[in-house]
Design a protein around this motif. Structure first.
Motif, PDB file in Angstrom:
ATOM      1  N   GLY A  25       8.318  11.487  -6.146  1.00 42.40           N
ATOM      2  CA  GLY A  25       9.404  11.245  -6.497  1.00 42.40           C
ATOM      3  C   GLY A  25      10.671  12.156  -6.208  1.00 42.40           C
ATOM      4  O   GLY A  25      11.738  11.945  -6.117  1.00 42.40           O
ATOM      5  N   LEU A  26       9.987  13.621  -6.018  1.00 33.11           N
ATOM      6  CA  LEU A  26      11.150  14.362  -5.378  1.00 33.11           C
ATOM      7  C   LEU A  26      11.721  13.973  -4.226  1.00 33.11           C
ATOM      8  O   LEU A  26      12.958  14.416  -3.878  1.00 33.11           O
ATOM      9  CB  LEU A  26      10.526  15.839  -5.441  1.00 33.11           C
ATOM     10  N   VAL A  27      10.952  13.342  -3.235  1.00 30.78           N
ATOM     11  CA  VAL A  27      11.394  13.096  -2.058  1.00 30.78           C
ATOM     12  C   VAL A  27      12.848  12.108  -1.861  1.00 30.78           C
ATOM     13  O   VAL A  27      13.880  12.616  -1.292  1.00 30.78           O
ATOM     14  CB  VAL A  27      10.457  12.374  -0.957  1.00 30.78           C
ATOM     15  N   PRO A  28      12.557  11.080  -2.562  1.00 32.23           N
ATOM     16  CA  PRO A  28      13.781  10.257  -2.787  1.00 32.23           C
ATOM     17  C   PRO A  28      15.053  10.975  -3.311  1.00 32.23           C
ATOM     18  O   PRO A  28      16.228  10.929  -2.931  1.00 32.23           O
ATOM     19  CB  PRO A  28      13.494   8.973  -3.612  1.00 32.23           C
ATOM     20  N   GLY A  32       0.696  -1.215  -0.051  1.00 31.65           N
ATOM     21  CA  GLY A  32       0.206   0.004   0.076  1.00 31.65           C
ATOM     22  C   GLY A  32       0.911   1.261   0.199  1.00 31.65           C
ATOM     23  O   GLY A  32       2.088   1.307  -0.120  1.00 31.65           O
ATOM     24  N   LEU A  33       0.352   2.238   0.359  1.00 33.85           N
ATOM     25  CA  LEU A  33       0.909   3.753   0.173  1.00 33.85           C
ATOM     26  C   LEU A  33       1.773   3.995   1.350  1.00 33.85           C
ATOM     27  O   LEU A  33       3.029   4.627   1.101  1.00 33.85           O
ATOM     28  CB  LEU A  33      -0.098   4.634  -0.106  1.00 33.85           C
ATOM     29  N   ALA A  34       1.507   3.802   2.382  1.00 34.40           N
ATOM     30  CA  ALA A  34       2.286   4.336   3.682  1.00 34.40           C
ATOM     31  C   ALA A  34       3.488   3.652   3.642  1.00 34.40           C
ATOM     32  O   ALA A  34       4.600   3.899   3.957  1.00 34.40           O
ATOM     33  CB  ALA A  34       1.362   3.880   5.024  1.00 34.40           C
ATOM     34  N   ARG A  35       3.546   2.316   3.464  1.00 34.50           N
ATOM     35  CA  ARG A  35       4.669   1.378   3.485  1.00 34.50           C
ATOM     36  C   ARG A  35       5.746   1.713   2.295  1.00 34.50           C
ATOM     37  O   ARG A  35       6.694   1.911   2.439  1.00 34.50           O
ATOM     38  CB  ARG A  35       4.341  -0.270   3.480  1.00 34.50           C
ATOM     39  N   SER A  36       5.007   2.072   1.329  1.00 32.97           N
ATOM     40  CA  SER A  36       5.852   2.179  -0.003  1.00 32.97           C
ATOM     41  C   SER A  36       6.514   3.608   0.035  1.00 32.97           C
ATOM     42  O   SER A  36       7.545   3.717  -0.120  1.00 32.97           O
ATOM     43  CB  SER A  36       5.002   2.292  -1.338  1.00 32.97           C
ATOM     44  N   ALA A  37       5.682   4.673   0.889  1.00 30.55           N
ATOM     45  CA  ALA A  37       6.275   5.913   0.916  1.00 30.55           C
ATOM     46  C   ALA A  37       7.552   5.834   1.978  1.00 30.55           C
ATOM     47  O   ALA A  37       8.641   6.593   1.610  1.00 30.55           O
ATOM     48  CB  ALA A  37       5.364   6.977   1.300  1.00 30.55           C
ATOM     49  N   LEU A  38       7.147   5.185   3.047  1.00 32.56           N
ATOM     50  CA  LEU A  38       8.191   5.058   3.923  1.00 32.56           C
ATOM     51  C   LEU A  38       9.507   4.369   3.668  1.00 32.56           C
ATOM     52  O   LEU A  38      10.646   4.636   3.786  1.00 32.56           O
ATOM     53  CB  LEU A  38       7.536   4.110   5.121  1.00 32.56           C
ATOM     54  N   PHE A  39       9.305   3.087   2.675  1.00 40.67           N
ATOM     55  CA  PHE A  39      10.455   2.612   2.167  1.00 40.67           C
ATOM     56  C   PHE A  39      11.292   3.490   1.317  1.00 40.67           C
ATOM     57  O   PHE A  39      12.401   3.785   1.287  1.00 40.67           O
ATOM     58  CB  PHE A  39       9.988   1.308   1.319  1.00 40.67           C
ATOM     59  N   ALA A  40      10.533   4.288   0.535  1.00 39.27           N
ATOM     60  CA  ALA A  40      11.135   4.974  -0.734  1.00 39.27           C
ATOM     61  C   ALA A  40      11.788   5.915   0.198  1.00 39.27           C
ATOM     62  O   ALA A  40      13.031   6.314  -0.290  1.00 39.27           O
ATOM     63  CB  ALA A  40      10.338   5.518  -1.512  1.00 39.27           C
TER      64      ALA A  40
END
Lengths: 601, 190
Positions: free
Chosen positions: A399-402, A368-376
């Protein structure tokens, strides 16, 4: 954003904080040569390695000898990994019969894994034999991480010692890092991964019949292997049917465990930790994120313990985690907002307990989204570069965050060892800036920061942006650089900027649409990774040598305390200011303009 | 530098032996003893034959089967020998066209069904092998599958519920439905 998403992120931070002190304390004992339990079991192996290497464990090195040993060891590793890839077709444990890796790709991959980058211009399950993965990738995952840990410990000794010419013994720091820290943790993590469904076998790939056979269209290739064109100049397509699936397996879990603990990031499979055989469940995803940040975070405590004031370590960890937390929330918010162009087609992107919602292109349902954002965010804040979702398909701001996390110089936790030594350089810059403001000689941990230290620190923070921006500029104005770009418009520029930000900071993640397996990217990328890693490592050791020679200055009323919230803010400000000032113009051309284009519709 | 040559080579060899052979073989041995089913790919076996893996999705486009996530693997979807995402960016026309085509296919298979489509059913997964869809994406397809199989919707919904997993430990990840296991269960009902 949902309440559950916030809880999952909060739970991660709590688990990480709970482990910092015990692990940091343990690692300090490892590097100070004290009894810590495991030496009883593994001490004989440690002494055997010293004996065959002809190393006397008690013999200390000055910084030049330390750097020389480090470089020689890594050069040997680079050559061995290159040779292994070139020869894999002749070697055993190659059930799929993969041939030699082409020279430019083998060079890029050897540079990538020895520098702890793990940029992959190849797909794992279609290129590398089991033997190459074990003797090559897995070994470098251990020893490149241990190299970073050794350099950090040398720098810490530079701060901790006074009027001393030596900073430790590289061979001892290397072997102890592998034996007492990385191997035991990897063994435990690998078995937990397997228990959840990660594969670990030496058998060949399984052929499986499909429940429903499928008709599909595929492009037609001509005699030379190029796509054939029809009368109108369009690629010709033909009907084909498929009725079976080949399940790629292999000794994955053992490699995945160290790829996270050692902040390496190179996947056994092409899809990396999005692949169900690398990360089968939400629990494995949780553990992999924890593992890739664990050692880097715990080292702040080790640092505090070894310099005799644990508050110094907590202050640095606070600065790191505040930045990480802010950017995780930013990425989660951007991905939850979804893609307005897809919403316009009548697709439901609203998150609920029945669906993840948001921007799901390139993401897995179980995460899902939370895990993907945290992982990235965590994978780029640390120099891991593994992915559980495809960064190229993130929303522009997601994508700017990573991108930004890498461009901060991999100091928000960063690589094991390398992250903290990078952050300590920023601490030196921060006390220097503060010293300028009040007109006093800057000092850090009782060591006067003088012109030599400032020269080294300035070189350290200036080299990376020069490499990243310089090579990006070359790539976007040459045909060989442009021809690899996959997505049109500003996103295509982001792909190139991301590639060099990743290789120039030894991260290894990618905007994967970019076709990186070309001579141009393989060769320039290999050079960039080697420069980024070893140039910085040598300067850091020079700094360690200079600091160790210094006397201790007793702190006075003019000393800036470096364990206070004020210093945390100053440190964050220094990191963010340097990163943003350097990269904002480039970011404006890529993700920022793309965001504006997307919301305008 | 010559002083460093012997320790460099011998350290590399000894650490290669330890971390490149002893460690992965030890993990393999322990995994095969402790967790043989998982270590070998969590395969589903019927009548002595492997018919799939509960962790790797399969492609479906027939009306009587639940469809999984779109897959961008080449040359055909759900090619588990070459995992990959689509890597299309959010403003790429190719993404919009692909989503439109998937919406059209879903609507063509179930004309008259007008509810909004859950996003995971029209966007490609990261691995291209995602074995799951979300509960909303399963619910969206119940009408079509029930009609194609001449079952009533409540029966199909019941099978879906049996193959729906909540969050791990009630908190981690997202609720999800295993598509291959669900389709196998539906086939077994006849």
């Amino acid at each position: 954003m949902t309440l559950n998403g916030g809880l999952q992120i909060g739970l991660y931070f709590l688990a990480l904080l709970a482990l910092v002190k015990p692990l940091g304390w343990y690692m300090a004992r490892v590097y100070e040569g004290q009894v810590m339990g495991l030496d009883r079991v593994l001490g004989s192996i440690e002494r055997w390695i010293y004996r065959i290497c002809g190393v006397r464990a008690g013999e200390e090195m000055d910084w030049r000898a330390y750097a020389g040993a480090m470089l020689m060891f890594n050069a040997a590793g680079l050559l061995a990994l290159y040779a292994l890839q070139r020869l894999q077709g002749l070697l055993p444990l190659n059930p799929q019969g993969f041939g030699a890796v082409p020279p430019d790709l083998a060079f890029n991959t050897a540079a990538s894994f020895t520098t702890n980058t793990n940029w992959q211009a190849y797909g794992g399950e279609t290129t590398m034999s089991y033997l190459t993965n074990m003797l090559g990738m897995t070994v470098q995952n251990f020893v490149s991480a241990a190299t970073g840990m050794a350099i950090l410990v040398a720098l810490i000794r530079g701060f901790a010692r006074r009027s001393d010419t030596t900073i430790g013994n590289f061979w001892v720091d290397l072997v102890r890092s592998v034996l007492y820290i990385l191997v035991p943790l990897s063994l435990i993590l690998a078995l937990v991964l397997v228990s959840q469904g990660a594969v670990q076998t030496l058998s060949s790939y399984h052929a499986v019949p499909l429940l429903q056979s499928l008709r599909y269209e595929r492009p037609v290739a001509d005699a030379s292997g190029q796509p054939a064109l029809d009368d109108k100049g369009q690629p010709k397509r033909e009907q084909a049917a498929v009725s079976e699936q080949i399940l790629a397996v292999g000794p994955a879990a053992s490699q995945v465990a160290i790829k996270h603990l050692g902040t390496n990031g190179g996947g056994f499979f092409n899809a990396n930790s999005a692949h169900p055989f690398e990360s089968p469940s939400p629990l494995t995803d949780f553990l992999l994120i924890l593992a890739e940040t664990l050692l880097a975070a715990a080292f702040t405590y080790t640092f505090g313990k070894m310099v005799g004031d644990t508050r110094q370590g907590w202050a640095i960890l606070a600065a790191m985690l505040i930045v990480l937390g802010i950017f995780v929330v930013g990425a989660y918010q951007a991905e939850s907002a979804g893609n307005p162009r897809i919403a316009a087609l009548g697709v439901n992107q609203q998150a609920s307990d029945l669906q993840p919602g948001g921007n799901m292109e390139g993401k897995e349902v179980r995460f899902g989204l939370a895990r993907s954002a945290l992982f990235a965010t965590a994978t780029t804040a640390t120099s891991t570069g593994a992915v559980n979702s495809m960064h190229d398909s993130f929303t522009p701001l997601g994508g700017l965050v990573p991108l930004v996390m890498m461009q901060f110089g991999e100091v928000i936790l960063g690589g094991v060892g390398s992250g903290l030594y990078g952050m300590l350089i920023f601490a030196i810059i921060a006390v220097f800036v503060a010293g300028l403001m009040v007109g006093r000689t800057p000092e850090y941990l009782g060591k006067k920061i003088e012109s030599y230290e400032m020269k080294m620190a300035s070189l350290l923070i200036l080299i990376m942006p020069m490499i990243v921006l310089g090579f990006t500029a070359v790539a976007v104005v040459t045909d060989s650089g442009q021809s690899s770009i996959f997505n049109p418009g500003p996103h295509g520029f982001s792909e190139v900027l991301y590639a060099y930000s990743s290789m120039g900071n030894n991260n290894g993640s990618a905007f994967g649409g970019l076709n990186a397996n070309t001579s141009f990217y393989n060769l320039t990328g290999g050079v960039v990774m080697l420069m980024a890693r070893f140039w910085l490592a040598i300067l850091t050791l020079a700094l360690a040598g200079s600091l160790a020679r210094k006397k201790l200055v007793p702190s006075g009323p003019g000393t800036l305390p470096t364990h206070t919230p004020l210093f945390v803010v100053l440190l964050i400000g220094t990191v963010v200011l340097v990163g943003v000032l350097t990269f904002l113009p480039a970011l404006a051309l890529g993700p920022i303009v793309e965001h504006l284009l997307m919301v305008k519709g | 530098m010559n002083d460093h040559l012997r320790p460099a080579v011998m350290a590399l060899l000894s650490l290669t032996l330890l971390t490149g052979l002893v460690y992965p073989l030890a993990v393999t041995g322990l995994a095969q003893i402790l967790f043989p089913h998982q270590a070998n790919g969590s395969v589903i076996v019927r009548n002595g034959k492997i018919i799939g893996s509960s962790l790797i999705g399969q492609p479906f486009d027939a009306a009587q089967y639940f469809w999984g996530r779109p897959s961008a693997t080449a040359p055909f979807p759900y090619n588990s020998a070459a995992s990959s995402g689509s890597n299309v960016g959010p403003t790429n026309e190719a993404l919009i066209k692909a989503v439109q085509a998937r919406i059209a296919a879903l609507k063509a298979a179930d004309p008259g069904h007008v509810r909004p489509i859950p996003v995971d059913l029209v966007t490609a997964s990261g691995s291209g092998l995602d074995p799951h869809i979300c509960p909303a994406a399963a619910e969206y397809q119940v009408h079509r599958v029930a009609r194609a199989r001449a079952l009533d919707e409540a029966t199909v919904r019941q099978v879906v519920a049996q193959h729906t997993h909540g969050r791990q430990f009630g908190i981690l990840g997202e609720p999800r439905v295993n598509v291959l296991e669900l389709n196998l269960a539906l086939d077994a009902m006849h």
